[in-house]
Design an enzyme around this catalytic site. Structure first.
Site, PDB file in Angstrom:
ATOM      1  N   HIS A  63       0.812  -1.233   0.000  1.00  0.00           N
ATOM      2  CA  HIS A  63       0.000   0.000   0.000  1.00  0.00           C
ATOM      3  C   HIS A  63       0.834   1.267   0.000  1.00  0.00           C
ATOM      4  O   HIS A  63       0.308   2.358  -0.216  1.00  0.00           O
ATOM      5  CB  HIS A  63      -0.917   0.026   1.221  1.00  0.00           C
ATOM      6  CG  HIS A  63      -1.855  -1.128   1.304  1.00  0.00           C
ATOM      7  ND1 HIS A  63      -2.970  -1.236   0.526  1.00  0.00           N
ATOM      8  CD2 HIS A  63      -1.840  -2.241   2.083  1.00  0.00           C
ATOM      9  CE1 HIS A  63      -3.615  -2.354   0.814  1.00  0.00           C
ATOM     10  NE2 HIS A  63      -2.947  -2.985   1.760  1.00  0.00           N
ATOM     11  N   ARG A 237     -13.132 -28.823  13.992  1.00  0.00           N
ATOM     12  CA  ARG A 237     -14.327 -29.493  13.477  1.00  0.00           C
ATOM     13  C   ARG A 237     -15.038 -28.650  12.424  1.00  0.00           C
ATOM     14  O   ARG A 237     -15.939 -29.113  11.748  1.00  0.00           O
ATOM     15  CB  ARG A 237     -15.286 -29.827  14.625  1.00  0.00           C
ATOM     16  CG  ARG A 237     -14.964 -31.172  15.264  1.00  0.00           C
ATOM     17  CD  ARG A 237     -16.036 -31.584  16.255  1.00  0.00           C
ATOM     18  NE  ARG A 237     -15.920 -30.814  17.492  1.00  0.00           N
ATOM     19  CZ  ARG A 237     -15.166 -31.191  18.521  1.00  0.00           C
ATOM     20  NH1 ARG A 237     -14.479 -32.309  18.459  1.00  0.00           N
ATOM     21  NH2 ARG A 237     -15.100 -30.460  19.603  1.00  0.00           N
ATOM     22  N   ASP A 258       5.772 -10.625   9.624  1.00  0.00           N
ATOM     23  CA  ASP A 258       6.434  -9.517  10.339  1.00  0.00           C
ATOM     24  C   ASP A 258       6.626  -9.813  11.814  1.00  0.00           C
ATOM     25  O   ASP A 258       7.157  -8.983  12.556  1.00  0.00           O
ATOM     26  CB  ASP A 258       5.654  -8.205  10.154  1.00  0.00           C
ATOM     27  CG  ASP A 258       4.254  -8.254  10.737  1.00  0.00           C
ATOM     28  OD1 ASP A 258       3.799  -9.360  11.114  1.00  0.00           O
ATOM     29  OD2 ASP A 258       3.595  -7.193  10.814  1.00  0.00           O
ATOM     30  N   ILE A 260       4.295  -9.915  13.893  1.00  0.00           N
ATOM     31  CA  ILE A 260       3.184  -9.269  14.602  1.00  0.00           C
ATOM     32  C   ILE A 260       1.853  -9.880  14.142  1.00  0.00           C
ATOM     33  O   ILE A 260       1.011 -10.251  14.956  1.00  0.00           O
ATOM     34  CB  ILE A 260       3.188  -7.745  14.347  1.00  0.00           C
ATOM     35  CG1 ILE A 260       4.428  -7.108  14.972  1.00  0.00           C
ATOM     36  CG2 ILE A 260       1.908  -7.104  14.894  1.00  0.00           C
ATOM     37  CD1 ILE A 260       4.655  -5.649  14.610  1.00  0.00           C
ATOM     38  N   HIS A 261       1.683 -10.010  12.828  1.00  0.00           N
ATOM     39  CA  HIS A 261       0.424 -10.534  12.294  1.00  0.00           C
ATOM     40  C   HIS A 261       0.222 -12.016  12.589  1.00  0.00           C
ATOM     41  O   HIS A 261      -0.925 -12.478  12.683  1.00  0.00           O
ATOM     42  CB  HIS A 261       0.346 -10.296  10.783  1.00  0.00           C
ATOM     43  CG  HIS A 261      -0.042  -8.898  10.422  1.00  0.00           C
ATOM     44  ND1 HIS A 261       0.825  -7.843  10.524  1.00  0.00           N
ATOM     45  CD2 HIS A 261      -1.211  -8.382   9.978  1.00  0.00           C
ATOM     46  CE1 HIS A 261       0.207  -6.738  10.153  1.00  0.00           C
ATOM     47  NE2 HIS A 261      -1.019  -7.031   9.821  1.00  0.00           N
ATOM     48  N   ASP A 284       2.255  -6.111   2.768  1.00  0.00           N
ATOM     49  CA  ASP A 284       1.072  -5.352   3.179  1.00  0.00           C
ATOM     50  C   ASP A 284       1.516  -4.016   3.793  1.00  0.00           C
ATOM     51  O   ASP A 284       0.875  -3.490   4.701  1.00  0.00           O
ATOM     52  CB  ASP A 284       0.221  -6.156   4.171  1.00  0.00           C
ATOM     53  CG  ASP A 284      -1.232  -5.700   4.208  1.00  0.00           C
ATOM     54  OD1 ASP A 284      -1.597  -4.765   3.469  1.00  0.00           O
ATOM     55  OD2 ASP A 284      -2.000  -6.268   5.007  1.00  0.00           O
TER      56      ASP A 284
HETATM   57 ZN   LIG Z   1      -3.556  -4.888   2.544  1.00  0.00          ZN
END
Ligand SMILES: [Zn+2]
Length: 388
Positions: A63, A237, A258, A260-261, A284
């Site tokens: 981005h 399940r 990273d 973090i995610h 990202d």
């Molecule tokens: Zn994105």
């Protein structure tokens, strides 16, 4: 003719010791080793010493960076970002949109299409290497309300062929990737149409069941976006979309490594499930990447950045990850070699997105090359045969 010498080279499927990489008119004309080929006397030779040559990194979900947001950038701002990206080894990327008012999205798409067509990303002088805009990734507006992350609710819309066509026209056909929630009404028709137009359709920002995700794949989706993030969680399940993404050997998928995610163990689990052929690393990244902490725009969204963490009202909002760090993290979080992690940032994303001349050091490919040290730190970046 340019010839690059180094200690090693990752094609990336193979590793070559004491390589010679031959470049003519911005394209790779031969890949060899010192034992197998001679350096022509008229060639310009760059000896990279103990470096490792790899393909330039390809980021299909990006981005912004260096203070520039790709949706808001006006003409003249993108070169600053493109230059910054090369310092982290990225030689090509998909500027990625977020959900925004439709007219704003269309204006952003027109500007990005202009930049792609003007070759604004092209290299102008030997010193001025810039990453290339390889196409546009539409992240939204066809996303799940429940798994929207920070994409504003009011700008999410149900998928229709009319809105898809409007976006396609604004982008003048430069859409190469689209993230869509396959369970939304109308999604399967839009997936089929986008796939027919050559778009790499990626399922994500989704609350789909396993069956709904599989239906999306049957309709033409062939990739998955930032797996585990903005997705219905895995339940043993009721595995949901992750059941399809992690077990379907025909689709590729990407993650934000990273630290973090995703917990490191989840990165390892993902890489085990998708393997060295189907795993893709993305950043990202947003405008804040490479900048101090503060408040930054992600399209229409205001994001707080503190200690490397991007949030909006307490929710995770994209990242300040760079691709070279994503590669190093992948090796740290798993038992993958540097070459395998490089593959997930080069050949695999290029293949997933249908970019035939990117992501590999092979005859006929664009001469987009990174020189890494053995720790995966970027030393030099070449775009279309320039920059060394
Ligand atoms: Zn994105």
């Amino acid at each position: 003719m340019i010839v690059l010498c180094a200690e090693r080279l990752y094609t990336p499927q193979e590793e070559i010791w004491k390589p010679l990489l031959f470049i003519e008119d911005g394209f790779i004309s031969a890949v060899s080793s010192r034992a197998q080929a001679e350096i022509p006397t008229h060639a310009t030779v760059f000896d990279l010493g103990d470096a490792i040559l790899t393909p330039g990194f390809v980021d299909v979900h990006m981005h912004g960076g260096a203070g520039v947001d790709v949706m808001r950038a006006v003409a003249g701002e993108l070169p600053h970002l493109n230059k910054f990206l090369t310092t982290h080894g990225v030689t090509g990327y998909f500027p990625t949109t977020v959900a925004a008012p439709l007219d704003q999205t269309c204006q952003a798409l027109e500007r990005l299409a202009d930049a792609i067509e003007a070759g604004c990303a092209g290299t102008k002088t030997g010193d001025d290497v810039q990453a290339l805009l390889l196409g546009i990734h539409l992240e939204g507006p066809f996303l799940s309300h429940k798994r929207r992350g920070v994409h504003p609710l009011e700008y999410l819309v149900e998928p229709t062929l009319e809105i898809f066509s409007q976006l396609w026209q604004a982008a003048r056909g430069h859409v190469r990737m689209m993230t869509i929630a396959p369970e939304l009404p109308g999604a399967l028709d839009v997936i089929a149409e986008a796939a027919r137009r050559g778009v790499c359709v990626s399922i994500g920002h989704s609350d789909a069941t396993t069956d709904a995700a599989a239906a999306g794949v049957r309709a033409g989706a062939r990739h998955a976006t930032h797996v585990f993030n903005a997705m219905r969680p895995l339940d043993h399940r009721d595995p949901g979309i992750l059941g399809e993404v992690l077990t379907n050997g025909d689709i590729t998928a990407d993650i934000i490594a990273d630290g973090i995610h995703l917990a490191p163990e989840i990165v390892k689990l993902f890489l085990l499930a998708k393997g060295i052929e189907h795993s893709v690393l993305i950043t990202d990244a947003i405008a804040a990447t490479g900048m101090p902490d503060g408040t930054y725009q992600l399209g229409p969204i205001e994001v707080e950045v503190k200690d490397g963490k991007c949030t909006k009202d307490g929710k995770l909002a994209a990242s300040v990850l760079t691709m070279d760090r994503a590669i190093r993290n992948a090796t740290k979080f798993s038992d993958w070699s540097l070459r395998e992690a490089v593959r997930a940032a080069t050949f695999n994303p290029a293949q997933a997105a249908g970019l035939r001349s990117q992501g590999k050091l092979a005859v006929g490919a664009e001469a987009n090359v990174v020189a890494l040290d053995s720790n995966g730190e970027v030393r030099r970046t070449m775009v279309r045969g320039r920059g060394f």
